[in-house]
Design an enzyme around this catalytic site. Sequence first.
Site, PDB file in Angstrom:
ATOM      1  N   TYR A   1     127.906  58.626  83.405  1.00 21.67           N
ATOM      2  CA  TYR A   1     128.911  58.754  82.351  1.00 21.67           C
ATOM      3  C   TYR A   1     129.889  59.887  82.679  1.00 21.67           C
ATOM      4  CZ  TYR A   1     130.968  59.543  77.758  1.00 21.67           C
ATOM      5  OH  TYR A   1     131.869  59.739  76.731  1.00 21.67           O
TER       6      TYR A   1
ATOM      7  N   GLU B   1     131.970  57.568  68.487  1.00 21.83           N
ATOM      8  CA  GLU B   1     132.064  59.000  68.170  1.00 21.83           C
ATOM      9  C   GLU B   1     131.652  59.249  66.724  1.00 21.83           C
ATOM     10  OE1 GLU B   1     132.366  61.427  70.203  1.00 21.83           O
ATOM     11  OE2 GLU B   1     133.147  60.431  71.987  1.00 21.83           O
TER      12      GLU B   1
ATOM     13  N   TRP C   1     125.110  63.081  71.948  1.00 19.42           N
ATOM     14  CA  TRP C   1     125.811  61.957  72.558  1.00 19.42           C
ATOM     15  C   TRP C   1     124.845  61.082  73.363  1.00 19.42           C
ATOM     16  CZ3 TRP C   1     129.504  58.835  71.871  1.00 19.42           C
ATOM     17  CH2 TRP C   1     129.929  57.998  72.892  1.00 19.42           C
TER      18      TRP C   1
END
Length: 192
Positions: A26, A48, A56
């Site tokens: 990522y 988000e 995350w």
Amino acid sequence: MSEAIRGEDGLLRCPWGLSAPDYVEYHDTEWGRPVHGDAALYERVCLEAFQSGLSWITILRRREGFRRAFHGFAPEVVAAYGDADVERLLADEGIIRNRAKILATIANARALLELDGAHGTSLDALIWDFAPDPAPPAPKSLSDVPAVTPESTALAKELKRKGFRFVGPTTAYALMQACGLVNDHLSDCFAR
């Protein structure tokens, strides 16, 4: 002093980019790269929002589950969701089962479609209008990376004005980072 860390492959990365195996790819290929297109940005806004209050990595590991559950984040499909869809999503163990965030995802699809209709703009244009110009200097350490900026505060305010939910200034800044409106890779990170 730099906070970038050398990985097993010899490349210097932002420390969080090496904190879990899922983060390496990522960090290296996605985070901080420009994202365009209403559907792609809608997905990022929603993810988000789901991340709010969580790490995350939790969202990243469930991203495919989210894509499946929300029909690939197709705004036209999600905007038509009703009570039965909300109940289906609340029972889906592949996503974060938070009613307020699920309802926000549906509301955000409707707000996106309203942008194209009544407001005559696109989500892409709206978001990218808040990219800082000139770009801020490269952060040398994690302590140089803000959580909120004037631009993210203004973006959050505008998104809310247009009907979007779960888009506060911190979430808006995380979106700006993830979608390449700002480049917060550390100055000596190879991905910069």
